[in-house]
Motif scaffolding. Sequence first.
Motif, PDB file in Angstrom:
ATOM      1  N   ASP A 112       0.834  -1.201   0.000  1.00 59.56           N
ATOM      2  CA  ASP A 112       0.000   0.000   0.000  1.00 59.56           C
ATOM      3  C   ASP A 112       0.873   1.256   0.000  1.00 59.56           C
ATOM      4  OD1 ASP A 112       0.945   0.258   2.617  1.00 59.56           O
ATOM      5  OD2 ASP A 112      -0.843  -0.683   3.471  1.00 59.56           O
ATOM      6  N   ALA A 113       0.197   2.423   0.032  1.00 51.85           N
ATOM      7  CA  ALA A 113       0.911   3.703  -0.052  1.00 51.85           C
ATOM      8  C   ALA A 113       1.886   3.891   1.109  1.00 51.85           C
ATOM      9  CB  ALA A 113      -0.103   4.857  -0.087  1.00 51.85           C
ATOM     10  N   GLU A 114       1.502   3.426   2.305  1.00 53.12           N
ATOM     11  CA  GLU A 114       2.366   3.596   3.477  1.00 53.12           C
ATOM     12  C   GLU A 114       3.671   2.822   3.304  1.00 53.12           C
ATOM     13  OE1 GLU A 114       2.161   3.262   8.384  1.00 53.12           O
ATOM     14  OE2 GLU A 114       0.748   2.113   7.143  1.00 53.12           O
ATOM     15  N   LEU A 115       3.567   1.563   2.866  1.00 52.37           N
ATOM     16  CA  LEU A 115       4.765   0.745   2.690  1.00 52.37           C
ATOM     17  C   LEU A 115       5.622   1.261   1.528  1.00 52.37           C
ATOM     18  CD1 LEU A 115       3.399  -2.883   3.273  1.00 52.37           C
ATOM     19  CD2 LEU A 115       4.665  -1.427   4.857  1.00 52.37           C
ATOM     20  N   LYS A 116       4.984   1.742   0.475  1.00 51.69           N
ATOM     21  CA  LYS A 116       5.753   2.308  -0.640  1.00 51.69           C
ATOM     22  C   LYS A 116       6.529   3.549  -0.199  1.00 51.69           C
ATOM     23  CE  LYS A 116       2.838   0.661  -4.446  1.00 51.69           C
ATOM     24  NZ  LYS A 116       1.947   1.056  -5.571  1.00 51.69           N
ATOM     25  N   ALA A 117       5.897   4.355   0.655  1.00 57.58           N
ATOM     26  CA  ALA A 117       6.589   5.554   1.166  1.00 57.58           C
ATOM     27  C   ALA A 117       7.806   5.162   1.995  1.00 57.58           C
ATOM     28  CB  ALA A 117       5.616   6.389   1.998  1.00 57.58           C
ATOM     29  N   ILE A 118       7.690   4.101   2.785  1.00 53.19           N
ATOM     30  CA  ILE A 118       8.816   3.611   3.581  1.00 53.19           C
ATOM     31  C   ILE A 118       9.926   3.122   2.655  1.00 53.19           C
ATOM     32  CG2 ILE A 118       9.547   1.782   5.174  1.00 53.19           C
ATOM     33  CD1 ILE A 118       6.788   1.977   6.495  1.00 53.19           C
ATOM     34  N   TYR A 119       9.555   2.408   1.594  1.00 53.11           N
ATOM     35  CA  TYR A 119      10.549   1.930   0.629  1.00 53.11           C
ATOM     36  C   TYR A 119      11.279   3.113  -0.009  1.00 53.11           C
ATOM     37  CZ  TYR A 119      12.601  -0.590  -3.318  1.00 53.11           C
ATOM     38  OH  TYR A 119      13.484  -1.130  -4.221  1.00 53.11           O
TER      39      TYR A 119
END
Length: 379
Positions: A112-119
Amino acid sequence: MAASPIKALALSAASRSGSILSTEQEAFNALIRQIGRQRELLAAWEQAGGSFQKIYAAELVPLRLTASRLARELILKLDAHESHEELSASERQTISALVLRLLREFDSEALDAELKAIYNRHGSSDYDQEMALEVADMKAELEQMFGESLGEDVDLSSREELMRRARAKLAQQQAREAAKEETRARRKDEKASKAGRTKAGKSTESPLRKEKLQTELAQPLREIYRKLASALHPDREPDPQLRIRKTALMQSLNQAYAAQDLLRLLELQIELQQIDRDALHDIGDERLRQYNSLLRDQLAALEGEIRQTEAQFVHSYGLTASRDLAPDTLIASLRADMEEVKTSIDVMEDSLGKFSDLKVLKRWLKDEKKNIRASAVDS
C-alpha cells in the motif's frame, strides 16, 4: 473377484480358432490399456485436486496471511526505530537494508501507499518506477525465452501479474507441443495400420471419402447404443428396483454416446452381458479397425483433459510450471510449502521480540549485518 469391465475387454490369443492376435487386435489391447491408465490418472488428479484445494484454503492461505501481517509489522517497527538516537549510523544502515529486503519480498500487489513511502525513504528511489523497470526487464527476458509476446496490457507495477501471465503462456506452449507429439504418434500408428491393408504408393483422400469414413466410424457407436438402449429402457422394466438401476445405466449410456466414448459403451455391453470377451475376439479386423480409430480419438481427448487439469493447477495456485506435478506428490509439495511459511513466521515472531530491549536489538542487528554481508558474497 470379478474382472473389471476394462480388463474383460482385453483380447487374448485363446480364441476358438486358437490363432494369434492380429495387428488390429494387438492395437485394440494397447489402446484400452492406455485409456485405462489415463482414466486412473485423471481420477487421481480429481481426487488429489479436491484434497489440495481444501488444505490450500484452510491451512496455507491463513499461514500466508499471518506471514504477510507479521512482515508488515516488522517493517513498521524497523522503520520506527531507524531514527532511534541510541543507534549508530551502521545500525541504521542495517535497518534500512532489512526494510528494503522485506519490502522486495513482499507481494507487490499488497504493497500500500504507506509501505511504498517507507521503501522510497530507505531506498532513496521511487518504488513504482523501480518496479516498472524491473517488470519491463523481466517481461523482455521472458518474451525472448518464449519466442512470443506476453501481451501489451501487462501491469508493469506487479511482478505477480507478470508471472501469472508467464505461467499461463508456458502451459499453453507445453500443451501445444504435447498435442503435436500426440498427433505425430497417432499419424504414425494410422500410417502403419493403413500400410497393412493397402498397397504401397501415394494415397489421397477426397472430402467425400473423409465424410464417408466419419459415417463409417459413427456406425458401430450407433449399433451398440441402439442395442443397449433397447435393453436398458426403464419404462419396459416392471421391477421398481431394477427400473432405478436401469435409469442410472441409461443416463450413463446417453453420456457415453454423446461423448463418443466407445470404451464405456463396450463396458456397458459386458456389464449387461450382451457380449463377452470371446464374442469381441471374433469381431473382424475391419470392425476392430473402426474401433481403434475411435479409441485413438478418445485417448487423445483424455490426454488433453489431463494436460488441461495440470495447466489449471499451475495457473490457479501460482505453481512453477517446471515443477514436477503429479497427483501423488501434490499434497507432499503443499505440506513442504506450508513448512517453509511456518519457518518464516517463526523467524519474524522471534525478530519482533527483539525490539523491547535496546541491547537485544543491537545484538540482533549485528547478527543481521553479518547475514546481509554473507548473502552479498554468495550472490
